[in-house]
Scaffold this active site. Structure first.
Site, PDB file in Angstrom:
ATOM      1  CD  GLU A 172     -30.751 -84.838   3.204  1.00 19.52           C
ATOM      2  OE1 GLU A 172     -31.232 -85.864   3.706  1.00 19.52           O
ATOM      3  OE2 GLU A 172     -30.508 -83.816   3.872  1.00 19.52           O
ATOM      4  CD  GLU A 216     -33.050 -80.691   4.260  1.00 26.96           C
ATOM      5  OE1 GLU A 216     -32.607 -81.329   5.247  1.00 26.96           O
ATOM      6  OE2 GLU A 216     -33.728 -81.209   3.357  1.00 26.96           O
TER       7      GLU A 216
HETATM    8  O1  IFM Z   1     -35.919 -84.143   8.145  1.00 29.79           O
HETATM    9  C1  IFM Z   1     -34.792 -84.354   7.377  1.00 29.79           C
HETATM   10  C2  IFM Z   1     -35.041 -83.973   5.942  1.00 29.79           C
HETATM   11  O2  IFM Z   1     -36.142 -84.616   5.400  1.00 29.79           O
HETATM   12  C3  IFM Z   1     -33.847 -84.311   5.095  1.00 29.79           C
HETATM   13  N1  IFM Z   1     -32.640 -83.772   5.663  1.00 29.79           N
HETATM   14  C4  IFM Z   1     -32.396 -83.989   7.054  1.00 29.79           C
HETATM   15  C5  IFM Z   1     -33.608 -83.596   7.872  1.00 29.79           C
HETATM   16  C6  IFM Z   1     -33.336 -83.825   9.370  1.00 29.79           C
HETATM   17  O3  IFM Z   1     -33.053 -85.162   9.599  1.00 29.79           O
END
Ligand code: IFM
Length: 468
Positions: A169, A375
């Site tokens: 990210e 994710e």
């Molecule tokens: O916890 C985070 C992660 O580190 C990065 N993506 C989003 C998740 C939830 O906010």
């Protein structure tokens, strides 16, 4: 409850979980680890809810064998974890700190012994503090240092890890960290955020070159983008234009250099009043043009926008810093609206159609690009009752989103796996321990782990689908 057809997932589909070093490891001073920007930020009063820090977190640094055993019991086939740069190079440059790297060798060996496929992320936000002191991501040198670090790790783990992620990210790193200031290092400098975004693109390109030069040809490169599924509130031209503007600074700022070797002209022109883009040097865009073998996509919720009409309209809090600063640089004339419907504990709208639309849009833009859901998951206010956590809301969220993944696979989108965020409850950045994303509950007083109902639900789904 949404029914999932396990046959919608192809053979070899990776069923996994994801975590990140600073969120779970703790042991921030063990084995020569240096300080990261998140140590500094979380220890600064007022930055993180309740003053929480990652000092102990889930103590995964010491408890990893137990955590891997739990994964194996659940039938988890792949584990996306991140390596803490300050454990490898405590001050962000120079020789390897072997004690730190040895930890990850043991961890990877532990995964292989349990038939869990390791998926590395080299950078999940824990920049060595020394590099921030030298200027951080807005400073070009950080990209060069990152590529060096990537090479050092790959030279040692390259024979055992097949999937190598550069950045997690980068949008959050650049825009939450340097524009909105709600993430480390907490700076509120829009021009610096754009320079950071560029140097992250460069870092990915340089690191990909370094990785490919030392890894076996079978190794796959990746990076995880939190692509925004941007929706205009109406078909009004002004609202569609607002959506395009947000898409540029939310997505195209990374997708452009990565896949086309160029920033979109609309982005460059719209932000001319904020930066002259002089940090983009001759040849940089060619270096950034490093499409990954597999594109990682992180998705949680869609983004609903419209062109600002006067003042006083509601905005979505998670897209803005505490002082109302938008991470979407140059989008002060855009309103971020709360999408209708139920939300998770983060206040994020629950909408699996966003994931479906996003994957279909990515497929249209990048036909034949292999994708991985790096994710997806949800925070809810879990309660332990009689030793059990009945997190039916999380199960519903996961079922809807996995069904969406299954549907797009049926339409020909090449999704290679799903990595649930997250295995364990953990340090949720500016929210500290007040938001729980895990399918495994962690009692932070005792470090006892308790699988939630969602963990068993996931285990049963994996068993039905087969791990290929
Ligand atoms: O916890 C985070 C992660 O580190 C990065 N993506 C989003 C998740 C939830 O906010």
């Amino acid at each position: 409850m949404t029914e999932i057809d396990p046959t919608s997932f192809p053979d070899g589909f990776l069923w996994g979980v994801a975590t990140a070093a600073y969120q779970i490891e703790g042991a921030v001073r063990a084995d020569g680890r240096g300080p990261s920007i998140w140590d500094t930020f979380s220890h600064t009063p007022g930055r993180v809810l309740a003053g929480d820090t990652g000092d102990v977190a889930d103590d995964h640094y010491h408890r990893w064998p137990e955590d891997l055993d739990l994964m194996a019991e659940l039938g988890i086939g792949a584990y996306r974890f991140s390596i803490a740069w300050p454990r490898i190079q405590p001050h962000g440059s120079g020789p390897v700190n072997h004690a730190g790297l040895d930890h990850y060798q043991r961890l990877v060996e532990g995964m292989l012994e349990r038939d869990i496929t390791p998926i590395v992320t080299l950078y999940h936000w824990d920049l060595p503090q020394a590099l921030e002191d030298a200027g951080g991501w807005p400073h070009r040198d950080t990209a060069e240092r990152f590529a060096e670090y990537a090479r050092l790790v790959a030279e040692v783990l390259g024979d055992r890890v097949g999937v190598w992620g550069t950045l997690n990210e980068p949008w959050c790193t650049a825009f939450l960290g340097y524009a909105a200031g709600v993430h480390a290092p907490g700076r509120t400098e829009p021009a610096a955020a754009l320079a950071a975004a560029h140097h992250l693109n460069l870092a990915h390109g340089l690191a990909t070159q370094a990785l490919r030069s030392v890894l076996p040809s079978t190794a796959q490169t990746t990076l995880a983008l939190n692509l925004h599924q941007v929706r205009a509130a109406s078909d009004d031209e002004a609202d569609l234009d607002a959506a395009h503007q947000v898409d540029d600074v939310g997505n195209a700022v990374f997708l452009g250099p990565l896949f086309d070797g160029a920033y979109p002209s609309t982005l460059l022109e719209r932000l001319e009043g904020i930066t002259d883009w002089s940090f983009v040097r001759e040849g940089d865009e060619a270096t950034c043009h490093a499409p990954p073998d597999v594109l990682g996509i992180n998705y949680y919720t869609p983004t609903l926008v419209r062109r600002r009409r006067g003042t006083g309209d509601a905005e979505v809090s998670h897209t803005h810093g505490e002082r109302g600063l938008t991470p979407f640089v140059g989008c002060e004339d855009v309103e971020f609206l709360q999408p209708p419907g139920a939300t998770t504990e983060m206040g994020w709208a629950i909408d699996a159609s966003g994931l479906e639309d996003l994957l279909l849009a990515v497929e249209r833009r990048l036909p034949d690009q292999p994708l991985l859901i790096t994710e997806n998951g949800a925070a809810f206010d879990d309660h332990v009752e009689d030793g059990r956590i009945r997190d039916t809301d999380r199960i519903a969220y996961l079922a809807e989103h996995l069904a969406a993944v299954g549907r797009v696979i049926g339409q020909g989108v090449d999704v290679r796996g799903y990595l649930l965020w997250s295995l364990l409850d953990n340090f949720e950045w500016a929210f500290g321990y007040a938001r729980r994303f895990g399918v495994v509950h962690v009692d932070y007083d005792t470090q006892v782990r308790t699988a939630k109902d969602s963990a068993y639900w996931y285990r049963d789904l994996i068993a039905r689908a087969g791990t290929g």
